[in-house]
Design an enzyme around this catalytic site. Structure first.
Site, short mmCIF file in Angstrom:
data_model
loop_
_atom_site.label_atom_id
_atom_site.label_comp_id
_atom_site.label_asym_id
_atom_site.label_seq_id
_atom_site.Cartn_x
_atom_site.Cartn_y
_atom_site.Cartn_z
CE LYS A 56 -4.35 -1.61 0.54
NZ LYS A 56 -5.51 -1.21 -0.27
CB SER A 82 -9.07 -3.05 7.63
OG SER A 82 -8.20 -3.47 6.59
#
Length: 327
Positions: A56, A82
């Site tokens: 990410k 999350s």
């Protein structure tokens, strides 16, 4: 590629130039025991060793850097996550000197929430539903004037994730296929655009937790998921979203194979254990899903011409005090 897609290989190569000084050029590892057992040559791209512990970082840094290039007045960014995208955006914001807020479900792993705070971001907890995440994110964005950077449904995020495929095919140009653990679809979209632009016959396969139902949707050419969006009951918290994104869906429908690898919690655990025990790599459950797909009967039944298979180890942010095989 028959359609003009909203993210191009040019966008991904620009993203690669934009982020390469600040992200790791992650290694590729092999394991002869794994190859002998499952009958192909497998290459594991170690994004678990990436900045912030997951792939990410690529998409978040590309999006934030490009935002700062285009808008000198931006003061902060916000997202819902999350864990992994939240950590990545917090790190990217700190790197670029911006403030950051992350909206997280109140059942997120503590190790991920502490890491987000460690990068200097504010954590705002919400109910563990996709709708609550988005509503809370919109509220914080409006109140603070922060720019929203989604986890996957964003062109610059997709372009950043595509840099993974650029690297991977430089490292292993003979790849015939790549297995990609998938949540909203930002990573698999970027990998498919870059990978098939560089090597048109490359096959890109989605790996999903059981119940995501992507294969049925792809084969029907339609979004068949129920609404409102929901999370799946899976130990792989990084890929628990059932639906693909609205920006990522048409890219995936165009470029990704219609055959999907669906894995159970028990299979994910076996994948994680192999990484820990035999490859000496700490991986989270979403990475275990990719390894499980490589171990599966469906992989054994693929075309024999697919000899060299890449597996994305997408993250390593696991709570070592609560490993799933001890629960």
């Amino acid at each position: 590629m028959s359609k003009r897609l909203p993210v191009s290989i040019s966008d991904i190569l620009k993203a690669h130039s934009r982020v390469k000084q600040n992200v790791h050029h992650t290694p590729v590892v092999t394991n002869s025991t794994f190859d002998d057992r499952f009958g192909r040559k497998f290459y594991f791209k170690c994004e678990n060793l990436q900045k912030t512990g997951s792939f990410k970082a690529r998409g978040a840094l590309n999006a934030v850097t490009k935002l700062c290039e285009e808008d000198k007045t931006v003061s902060g960014v916000v997202t819902h996550s999350s864990g992994n995208h939240g950590q990545a955006l917090a790190w990217a914001a700190k790197t670029m000197g911006l403030k950051c807020a992350v909206i997280a479900p109140n059942n997120s792993p503590a190790v991920k929430l502490e890491a987000i705070k460690g990068y200097g971001a504010d954590v705002v907890l919400c109910e563990p539903t996709p709708t609550a995440r988005q509503q809370t994110c919109d509220k914080v964005s409006k109140e603070r004037g922060y720019y929203f950077v989604p986890p996957y449904d964003h062109y610059d995020v997709i372009a950043g994730q595509g840099t993974m495929a650029v690297e991977f095919l430089e490292q292993v140009p003979q790849l015939d296929a790549i297995l990609v653990p998938t949540s909203g679809g930002g990573m698999v979209s970027g990998i498919a655009i870059a990978g098939k632009s560089i090597k048109p016959d490359l096959k890109v396969f989605i790996v999903e937790p059981q119940g995501k139902d992507v294969e049925r949707c792809l084969q029907a050419g339609d979004r068949l998921w129920p609404n409102p969006p929901r999370f799946l009951n899976t130990i792989a918290d990084g890929i628990r979203l059932q639906q693909l994104g609205h920006i990522t869906w048409p890219i995936i429908l165009e470029l990704v194979e219609k055959q999907v690898f669906s894995v159970t919690n028990d299979e994910i655990i076996e994948g994680m254990k192999f990484a820990f025990e035999r490859m000496k790599l700490v991986v989270e459950a979403a990475s275990g899903a990719g390894i499980a797909a490589a171990m599966s009967d469906k992989m054994c039944n693929l075309d024999d011409n697919i000899k060299h298979v890449g597996v994305i180890l997408c993250g390593g942010n696991t709570d070592i005090h609560h490993l799933p095989w001890y629960q």
